[in-house]
Write an enzyme that holds these catalytic residues in place. Sequence first.
Site, PDB file in Angstrom:
ATOM      1  NE  ARG A   1      49.631  54.637  61.135  1.00 30.66           N
ATOM      2  CZ  ARG A   1      49.679  55.194  62.147  1.00 30.66           C
ATOM      3  NH1 ARG A   1      49.517  56.404  62.664  1.00 30.66           N
ATOM      4  NH2 ARG A   1      50.207  54.370  63.213  1.00 30.66           N
TER       5      ARG A   1
ATOM      6  NE  ARG B   1      52.112  38.891  49.198  1.00 29.11           N
ATOM      7  CZ  ARG B   1      52.493  39.915  50.048  1.00 29.11           C
ATOM      8  NH1 ARG B   1      53.719  40.345  49.747  1.00 29.11           N
ATOM      9  NH2 ARG B   1      51.994  40.500  50.911  1.00 29.11           N
TER      10      ARG B   1
ATOM     11  CE  LYS C   1      56.754  43.544  45.123  1.00 31.00           C
ATOM     12  NZ  LYS C   1      55.600  42.905  45.915  1.00 31.00           N
TER      13      LYS C   1
HETATM   14  C1  BTN Z   1      54.508  39.889  44.506  1.00 33.29           C
HETATM   15  O1  BTN Z   1      53.473  40.413  44.136  1.00 33.29           O
HETATM   16  O2  BTN Z   1      55.082  40.406  45.310  1.00 33.29           O
HETATM   17  C2  BTN Z   1      55.092  38.523  44.207  1.00 33.29           C
HETATM   18  C3  BTN Z   1      55.432  38.362  42.880  1.00 33.29           C
HETATM   19  C4  BTN Z   1      55.861  36.915  42.416  1.00 33.29           C
HETATM   20  C5  BTN Z   1      56.341  37.034  41.022  1.00 33.29           C
HETATM   21  C6  BTN Z   1      57.197  35.898  40.496  1.00 33.29           C
HETATM   22  S1  BTN Z   1      57.734  35.905  39.192  1.00 33.29           S
HETATM   23  C7  BTN Z   1      57.772  34.308  39.047  1.00 33.29           C
HETATM   24  C8  BTN Z   1      56.949  33.378  39.678  1.00 33.29           C
HETATM   25  N1  BTN Z   1      55.719  33.472  38.748  1.00 33.29           N
HETATM   26  C9  BTN Z   1      54.704  34.059  39.068  1.00 33.29           C
HETATM   27  O3  BTN Z   1      53.993  33.913  38.116  1.00 33.29           O
HETATM   28  N2  BTN Z   1      54.943  34.788  40.046  1.00 33.29           N
HETATM   29  C10 BTN Z   1      56.133  34.324  40.574  1.00 33.29           C
END
Ligand code: BTN
Length: 328
Positions: free
Chosen positions: A324, A123, A188
């Site tokens: 925070r 994201r 994460k």
């Molecule tokens: C995030 O940033 O939290 C979301 C990550 C999402 C990663 C997955 S891996 C499979 C799919 N293909 C991608 O290029 N991204 C998502």
Amino acid sequence: MEIRHHIIHQLADGRFHSGEELAEQCGISRAAVWKHIQALKDGLQMEIHSVRGKGYRLERALELLAEEEILAAMTVQGRDRLRLLDLHHEIDSTNGYLLRQSVNGGASGHACIAERQTAGRGRRGRRWISPYGSNIYLSILWRFPSGPAQLGGLSLAAGLSVVRSLGKLGLEGIGLKWPNDVLWKGRKLAGLLLEVAGEVDGPSRVVLGLGLNVALRARDGEEIDQPWADLREVSGGQELSRNQLAGQLLSGLLDSLARYEQEGLAPWVADWSHYDLYHGKPVTLSMGDRKIEGVHRGIDASGALLLERQGEISTYHGGEVSLRPAAP
Ligand code: BTN
């Protein structure tokens, strides 16, 4: 690339295989085997040991993804909803691949899973670190009759589906951070990226992508720009089958997509709050350069974030939440 995949399949058992044996199986010379091994080490960053007189061996045995095993781990309903399962050794991004399919008539329920992504997307324009054979990179294309505006809560339903699937495997302490980060001990573990396109009044199409850390090597983890965890750590060192995981996650996500299409977010809200790790905590919501401080009061029926500030609650549809530290 075919020969390289063949070599990976041979080495996946973690035992020694001589150059001679690999050469014979692939129909190439021993020198060519050596070149391919170097390419696997340099290109795919695979840890391959070579010992004179014994041959080549992977640092750790690998469970490679296999379509039959993924299908076998799925529910009957999940298999019904799945239109097509594409399995790739290597791809730029499973989301990118299905987005391309979606403009060429790709079917609702088309899924794609890869051993490695060369341009995995996260994201907010981030990269998703996607080394070979160690995690799950999974995407599903789904078509909705409604317009994109109706799909605001879908990413929350999808996050909850992932947490529930992992809970069914007996993995504990996994929860959610709005809108759909899957965390363990504040780190994460998995992320979801939903890419939506379509007409204002519908129809629309969504590519839902899941990245789940299963067993990351420390050196791959160094590239991640936030605290992370993997399932190996969550399960106390247990090796979990990626095929099993993929099958169960796929069934759960397909179920969520179908259910969301019928009922929207309503059936998910109460359970989502149950897994909401930041509920009642002081947080900062970052929206570009803007930072809004408040107390996290959960989500509303549309999936928007509720923030309490000076006794008043406001709703927010975008932004990134961070905890925070409590005042000294
Ligand atoms: C995030 O940033 O939290 C979301 C990550 C999402 C990663 C997955 S891996 C499979 C799919 N293909 C991608 O290029 N991204 C998502």
